[in-house]
Design a protein around this motif. Structure first.
Motif, PDB file in Angstrom:
ATOM      1  N   GLN A  37      29.143 -94.874  54.596  1.00  0.00           N
ATOM      2  CA  GLN A  37      28.167 -94.174  53.675  1.00  0.00           C
ATOM      3  C   GLN A  37      26.626 -94.070  53.975  1.00  0.00           C
ATOM      4  O   GLN A  37      26.185 -93.109  53.722  1.00  0.00           O
ATOM      5  N   SER A  38      26.269 -95.086  54.884  1.00  0.00           N
ATOM      6  CA  SER A  38      25.021 -94.956  55.274  1.00  0.00           C
ATOM      7  C   SER A  38      24.557 -93.752  56.045  1.00  0.00           C
ATOM      8  O   SER A  38      23.622 -92.973  56.244  1.00  0.00           O
ATOM      9  N   VAL A  39      25.727 -93.498  56.932  1.00  0.00           N
ATOM     10  CA  VAL A  39      25.584 -92.366  58.025  1.00  0.00           C
ATOM     11  C   VAL A  39      25.731 -91.185  57.171  1.00  0.00           C
ATOM     12  O   VAL A  39      24.734 -90.284  57.563  1.00  0.00           O
ATOM     13  N   GLU A  40      26.546 -91.097  56.240  1.00  0.00           N
ATOM     14  CA  GLU A  40      26.600 -89.815  55.452  1.00  0.00           C
ATOM     15  C   GLU A  40      25.311 -89.430  54.657  1.00  0.00           C
ATOM     16  O   GLU A  40      25.044 -88.377  54.754  1.00  0.00           O
ATOM     17  N   ASP A  41      24.725 -90.459  54.006  1.00  0.00           N
ATOM     18  CA  ASP A  41      23.480 -90.283  53.430  1.00  0.00           C
ATOM     19  C   ASP A  41      22.242 -90.023  54.335  1.00  0.00           C
ATOM     20  O   ASP A  41      21.682 -88.951  53.977  1.00  0.00           O
ATOM     21  N   SER A  42      22.306 -90.477  55.585  1.00  0.00           N
ATOM     22  CA  SER A  42      21.297 -90.241  56.545  1.00  0.00           C
ATOM     23  C   SER A  42      21.404 -88.717  57.108  1.00  0.00           C
ATOM     24  O   SER A  42      20.457 -87.943  57.185  1.00  0.00           O
ATOM     25  N   LEU A  43      22.834 -88.223  57.214  1.00  0.00           N
ATOM     26  CA  LEU A  43      22.953 -86.867  57.670  1.00  0.00           C
ATOM     27  C   LEU A  43      22.417 -85.949  56.397  1.00  0.00           C
ATOM     28  O   LEU A  43      21.868 -84.936  57.009  1.00  0.00           O
ATOM     29  N   LYS A  44      22.913 -86.349  55.491  1.00  0.00           N
ATOM     30  CA  LYS A  44      22.255 -85.381  54.264  1.00  0.00           C
ATOM     31  C   LYS A  44      20.626 -85.437  54.197  1.00  0.00           C
ATOM     32  O   LYS A  44      20.193 -84.215  53.861  1.00  0.00           O
ATOM     33  N   ARG A  45      20.099 -86.623  54.253  1.00  0.00           N
ATOM     34  CA  ARG A  45      18.737 -86.795  54.114  1.00  0.00           C
ATOM     35  C   ARG A  45      18.049 -85.897  55.133  1.00  0.00           C
ATOM     36  O   ARG A  45      16.774 -85.107  54.955  1.00  0.00           O
ATOM     37  N   LEU A  46      18.484 -86.090  56.496  1.00  0.00           N
ATOM     38  CA  LEU A  46      17.836 -85.274  57.620  1.00  0.00           C
ATOM     39  C   LEU A  46      18.168 -83.906  57.858  1.00  0.00           C
ATOM     40  O   LEU A  46      17.677 -83.012  58.504  1.00  0.00           O
ATOM     41  N   GLN A  47      19.082 -83.628  57.092  1.00  0.00           N
ATOM     42  CA  GLN A  47      19.846 -82.112  57.048  1.00  0.00           C
ATOM     43  C   GLN A  47      20.096 -81.876  58.530  1.00  0.00           C
ATOM     44  O   GLN A  47      19.964 -80.841  59.177  1.00  0.00           O
ATOM     45  N   THR A  48      21.010 -82.420  58.985  1.00  0.00           N
ATOM     46  CA  THR A  48      21.679 -82.470  60.255  1.00  0.00           C
ATOM     47  C   THR A  48      23.020 -82.785  60.406  1.00  0.00           C
ATOM     48  O   THR A  48      23.815 -83.334  59.520  1.00  0.00           O
ATOM     49  N   ASP A  49      23.928 -82.276  61.342  1.00  0.00           N
ATOM     50  CA  ASP A  49      25.311 -82.504  61.625  1.00  0.00           C
ATOM     51  C   ASP A  49      25.560 -83.865  62.444  1.00  0.00           C
ATOM     52  O   ASP A  49      26.648 -84.326  62.212  1.00  0.00           O
ATOM     53  N   TYR A  50      24.641 -84.572  63.193  1.00  0.00           N
ATOM     54  CA  TYR A  50      24.801 -85.739  63.756  1.00  0.00           C
ATOM     55  C   TYR A  50      23.519 -86.402  63.840  1.00  0.00           C
ATOM     56  O   TYR A  50      22.524 -85.870  64.066  1.00  0.00           O
ATOM     57  N   ILE A  51      23.802 -87.764  64.235  1.00  0.00           N
ATOM     58  CA  ILE A  51      22.695 -88.629  64.496  1.00  0.00           C
ATOM     59  C   ILE A  51      22.775 -89.225  66.053  1.00  0.00           C
ATOM     60  O   ILE A  51      24.016 -89.429  66.513  1.00  0.00           O
TER      61      ILE A  51
END
Length: 96
Positions: A37-51
């Motif tokens: 969930q944390s990764v999904e939230d970060s992807l949405k917040r950063l507006q990117t497809d990957y970290i």
């Protein structure tokens, strides 16, 4: 955020997990479900497809290291993170 800049390939995204904010408290949670969930939230917040690099730390006895590492591999296989690392292992004292 990264999407707006238009230079995602030139940027490096580093994110960490294990901090869960509940009300006014910051709790430690590195369970596999929370990490996903944390990764999904970060992807949405950063507006990117990957970290690029996702790391977790803080050893919590109720969450097995193996399960955390399996979750990191799953996130990598899904293309959501490029690399993952866990710094939650205890250091080993050297004997003299």
């Amino acid at each position: 955020m990264l999407k707006e800049r238009g230079n995602r390939e030139e940027a490096v995204s580093l994110q960490k997990g294990a901090h869960k904010i509940v009300g006014d408290e910051v709790l430690l949670d590195n369970s596999p479900a929370f990490l996903k969930q944390s990764v999904e939230d970060s992807l949405k917040r950063l507006q990117t497809d990957y970290i690029d690099l996702y790391y977790i730390h803080f050893q919590i006895k109720t969450h097995l290291k193996t399960k955390r590492l399996v979750r990191l591999k799953e996130l990598k296989d899904e293309g959501k993170i490029r690399s993952g690392v866990s710094t939650s292992f205890r250091s080993v004292k050297r004997s003299k």
